[in-house]
Design a protein around this motif. Structure first.
Motif, PDB file in Angstrom:
ATOM      1  N   ALA A  78       0.821  -1.215   0.000  1.00 32.00           N
ATOM      2  CA  ALA A  78       0.000   0.000   0.000  1.00 32.00           C
ATOM      3  C   ALA A  78       0.853   1.262   0.000  1.00 32.00           C
ATOM      4  O   ALA A  78       0.505   2.255  -0.641  1.00 32.00           O
ATOM      5  CB  ALA A  78      -0.942  -0.010   1.201  1.00 32.00           C
ATOM      6  N   SER A  79       1.976   1.247   0.695  1.00 32.10           N
ATOM      7  CA  SER A  79       2.808   2.449   0.771  1.00 32.10           C
ATOM      8  C   SER A  79       3.495   2.762  -0.552  1.00 32.10           C
ATOM      9  O   SER A  79       4.014   3.874  -0.728  1.00 32.10           O
ATOM     10  CB  SER A  79       3.860   2.299   1.878  1.00 32.10           C
ATOM     11  N   ASN A  80       3.514   1.824  -1.493  1.00 31.78           N
ATOM     12  CA  ASN A  80       4.152   2.052  -2.795  1.00 31.78           C
ATOM     13  C   ASN A  80       3.176   2.565  -3.851  1.00 31.78           C
ATOM     14  O   ASN A  80       3.604   3.129  -4.865  1.00 31.78           O
ATOM     15  CB  ASN A  80       4.797   0.767  -3.314  1.00 31.78           C
ATOM     16  N   LEU A  81       1.880   2.353  -3.654  1.00 28.59           N
ATOM     17  CA  LEU A  81       0.901   2.737  -4.667  1.00 28.59           C
ATOM     18  C   LEU A  81       0.628   4.237  -4.605  1.00 28.59           C
ATOM     19  O   LEU A  81       0.235   4.769  -3.568  1.00 28.59           O
ATOM     20  CB  LEU A  81      -0.399   1.957  -4.458  1.00 28.59           C
ATOM     21  N   LEU A  82       0.814   4.932  -5.746  1.00 25.89           N
ATOM     22  CA  LEU A  82       0.642   6.384  -5.797  1.00 25.89           C
ATOM     23  C   LEU A  82      -0.632   6.823  -6.505  1.00 25.89           C
ATOM     24  O   LEU A  82      -1.261   7.797  -6.109  1.00 25.89           O
ATOM     25  CB  LEU A  82       1.839   7.028  -6.503  1.00 25.89           C
TER      26      LEU A  82
END
Length: 251
Positions: free
Chosen positions: A107-111
């Motif tokens: 989730a922290s990688n999806l922009l």
């Protein structure tokens, strides 16, 4: 000499020329954008939070394509037209295309992603699943490598996986021996190398070129979302694990 950009030099949706840390979306239709990712734009745009103020087409889009309630507060709908430039704390940004596909990503990688893709919460804490056809943007700590299963990788290096089963945990023999010798006490082994994600079957695994997780906020939120189902005994045990981990941190 440093290039000076304007709408005519930015062109179609792509990384800023000679800059892997920023991406320009040629916005002609709505996109889902993670809050804080926008760093500049040309044209006429508006950004509507998913948690309030939605109406019309934007509300319909969210209701049909965004099925991840723990993450509603993290995204906005970008509408209008122009050149939308996004970034993520100086991390590499790449675009990916899914064609009737299925991809699970940290989730922290999806922009950002196009509304042709539906977003669901993964059963793996801290990960989201994109389903359908469209483009999405993701950041990484270093360039992304693509690998075929079967393989084992460091959990912190994992960005995501496409069209293959969710991974299982693998613990090496040394870790198991220490675990048993300690009477099932899980503290004291901190290298990270004793635990890996084990991928099997067909598909593709996305791996970043470092072991640094961009953020653990989403994992923490996933744990918080499950607290209501934990018994008092379980909460006491969880409190003990957290206290022990905090004691290990340098002062």
């Amino acid at each position: 000499m440093t290039a000076i950009h304007n709408p005519s030099t930015l062109g179609a949706s792509d990384n800023i020329p000679d800059n892997s840390y920023a991406f320009c979306i040629d916005l002609t239709a709505p996109w889902f954008i993670r809050k804080g990712a926008m760093i500049a734009y040309y044209g006429q745009m508006q950004f509507q939070a998913l948690t309030h103020g939605l109406h019309g087409a934007a509300l319909h889009m969210v209701a049909n394509q965004f099925s991840a309630p723990l993450y509603m507060g993290d995204y906005a709908v970008a509408e209008g037209f122009g050149k939308l430039i996004i970034g993520d704390r100086g991390y590499d940004i790449n675009s990916y295309d899914l064609d009737d596909g299925n991809l699970t990503i940290r989730a922290s990688n999806l922009l950002a992603f196009e509304p042709g893709l539906a977003l669901n919460q993964s059963i793996v804490p801290g990960f989201l699943t994109l389903i359908g056809t469209g483009k999405f943007l993701a950041s990484s700590n270093g360039p992304v490598m693509f690998a075929e299963p079967p393989l084992r990788i460091d959990p912190e290096a994992l960005v995501g996986w496409a069209d293959c089963p969710s991974p299982s945990h693998h613990y090496d023999q040394g870790w198991i021996s220490n675990f048993l010798a300690a009477g099932a006490h899980m503290m004291g082994i901190n290298s990270g190398e004793e635990r890996q994600f084990d991928f099997t079957g067909a598909g593709t695994v996305l791996i970043q070129s470092s072991e640094k997780v961009l953020s653990d906020t989403h994992v923490v939120r996933s744990i918080e979302g499950q607290i209501h189902g934990i018994t008092p005994t379980g909460l006491q045990r969880l409190n003990g694990v957290i206290a022990a981990k905090l004691a290990e941190q340098p002062r």
